[in-house]
Motif scaffolding. Sequence first.
Motif, short mmCIF file in Angstrom:
data_model
loop_
_atom_site.label_atom_id
_atom_site.label_comp_id
_atom_site.label_asym_id
_atom_site.label_seq_id
_atom_site.Cartn_x
_atom_site.Cartn_y
_atom_site.Cartn_z
N TYR A 167 15.11 54.44 64.47
CA TYR A 167 15.82 53.15 64.39
C TYR A 167 14.97 51.97 64.47
N ARG A 168 14.98 50.97 63.71
CA ARG A 168 14.50 49.57 63.99
C ARG A 168 14.88 48.56 63.20
N GLY A 169 15.41 47.32 63.69
CA GLY A 169 16.05 46.27 63.02
C GLY A 169 17.61 46.80 62.52
N ASN A 170 17.59 46.74 61.15
CA ASN A 170 18.95 47.27 60.65
C ASN A 170 18.53 48.38 59.81
N THR A 171 17.69 49.09 59.99
CA THR A 171 17.19 50.40 59.21
C THR A 171 17.08 51.67 60.23
N VAL A 172 17.39 52.64 59.68
CA VAL A 172 17.35 53.90 60.15
C VAL A 172 16.52 54.82 59.25
N PHE A 173 15.38 54.92 59.64
CA PHE A 173 14.43 55.68 58.76
C PHE A 173 14.43 57.39 58.93
N VAL A 174 14.72 58.17 58.36
CA VAL A 174 15.25 59.52 58.31
C VAL A 174 13.94 60.30 57.53
N ALA A 175 13.33 61.16 58.49
CA ALA A 175 12.49 62.05 57.79
C ALA A 175 13.17 63.40 57.37
N ALA A 176 12.95 63.86 56.40
CA ALA A 176 13.72 64.87 55.93
C ALA A 176 13.08 66.11 55.21
N PHE A 181 23.08 52.16 69.85
CA PHE A 181 21.89 51.49 69.87
C PHE A 181 22.01 50.26 68.86
N PHE A 182 22.95 50.31 67.96
CA PHE A 182 22.97 49.52 66.61
C PHE A 182 23.44 48.37 67.01
N TYR A 183 22.71 47.28 66.67
CA TYR A 183 22.94 45.71 67.27
C TYR A 183 23.09 44.89 65.93
N LYS A 184 23.13 45.62 64.73
CA LYS A 184 23.34 44.67 63.69
C LYS A 184 24.79 45.25 63.29
N PRO A 185 25.38 44.23 62.25
CA PRO A 185 26.83 44.60 61.62
C PRO A 185 26.83 45.60 60.44
N GLU A 186 25.51 45.87 59.80
CA GLU A 186 25.25 46.63 59.13
C GLU A 186 23.98 47.62 59.07
N ILE A 187 23.84 48.79 58.86
CA ILE A 187 22.76 49.51 59.03
C ILE A 187 22.69 50.34 57.87
N ILE A 188 21.34 50.25 57.37
CA ILE A 188 20.71 51.14 56.28
C ILE A 188 20.10 52.29 56.72
N PHE A 189 20.58 53.33 56.10
CA PHE A 189 19.82 54.76 56.40
C PHE A 189 19.10 55.19 55.07
N GLU A 190 17.76 55.31 55.54
CA GLU A 190 16.81 55.64 54.20
C GLU A 190 16.38 57.12 54.59
N VAL A 191 16.48 57.84 53.61
CA VAL A 191 15.91 59.19 53.87
C VAL A 191 14.56 59.37 52.82
N TYR A 192 13.63 59.91 53.49
CA TYR A 192 12.37 60.20 53.19
C TYR A 192 11.72 61.64 53.14
N ASP A 193 11.22 62.21 52.17
CA ASP A 193 10.56 63.49 52.47
C ASP A 193 9.18 63.14 53.30
N LEU A 194 8.81 64.39 53.63
CA LEU A 194 7.22 64.46 54.18
C LEU A 194 6.17 63.74 53.38
N GLU A 195 6.34 63.65 52.02
CA GLU A 195 5.54 63.15 51.28
C GLU A 195 5.78 61.48 50.77
N GLU A 196 6.79 61.16 51.66
CA GLU A 196 7.03 59.65 51.56
C GLU A 196 7.84 59.14 50.40
N LYS A 197 8.45 60.23 49.77
CA LYS A 197 9.39 59.99 48.66
C LYS A 197 10.62 59.63 48.97
N LYS A 198 11.56 58.74 48.57
CA LYS A 198 12.69 58.38 48.95
C LYS A 198 13.80 59.27 48.45
N LEU A 199 14.44 59.88 49.10
CA LEU A 199 15.27 60.71 48.34
C LEU A 199 16.98 60.29 48.38
#
Length: 136
Positions: free
Chosen positions: A86-95, A111-129
């Motif tokens: 987690y950093r800023g307003n984004t949770v980066f998920v390795a999947a 730990f979340f200190y922003k009113p809205e959190i974005i979760f982004e899921v990426y595979d190990l080849e850095e492709k957004k899933l």
Amino acid sequence: MRYRLPTIHRFPTVEYIPLNPKVLAEEAAWDKLNYGNFSLIIRDGNSRWGSVPDGLPNGIRDKLTPLGPDEAGLVSLNFTILEMMYRGNTVFVAAEKKPDYLGLYVITKRFFYKPEIIFEVYDLEEKKLAWSRLKV
């Protein structure tokens, strides 16, 4: 950080907060789960799991635990979560991609200190899933 994705994790490791999801279930669900699409469903502890249990197989539905007010429930379709940062307003998920696979997880929201959190899921080849949004 076990799974550093260079184009995704652009800041030094110390600038990320690791989130350790509690695994409720990670298993094959049924054939053609979500027709092969990758999805992340997030439920806030204040609203509980909502209608999520209605779409789950009985054996997996039984593994759902009640969510506390400082928790969020996550359902992954066709991938399993390896790491969350987690950093800023984004949770980066390795999947890792896993066809016809379902994962149930619980994370803390303290730990979340922003009113809205974005979760982004990426595979190990850095492709957004997948991605999803959580209003805290």
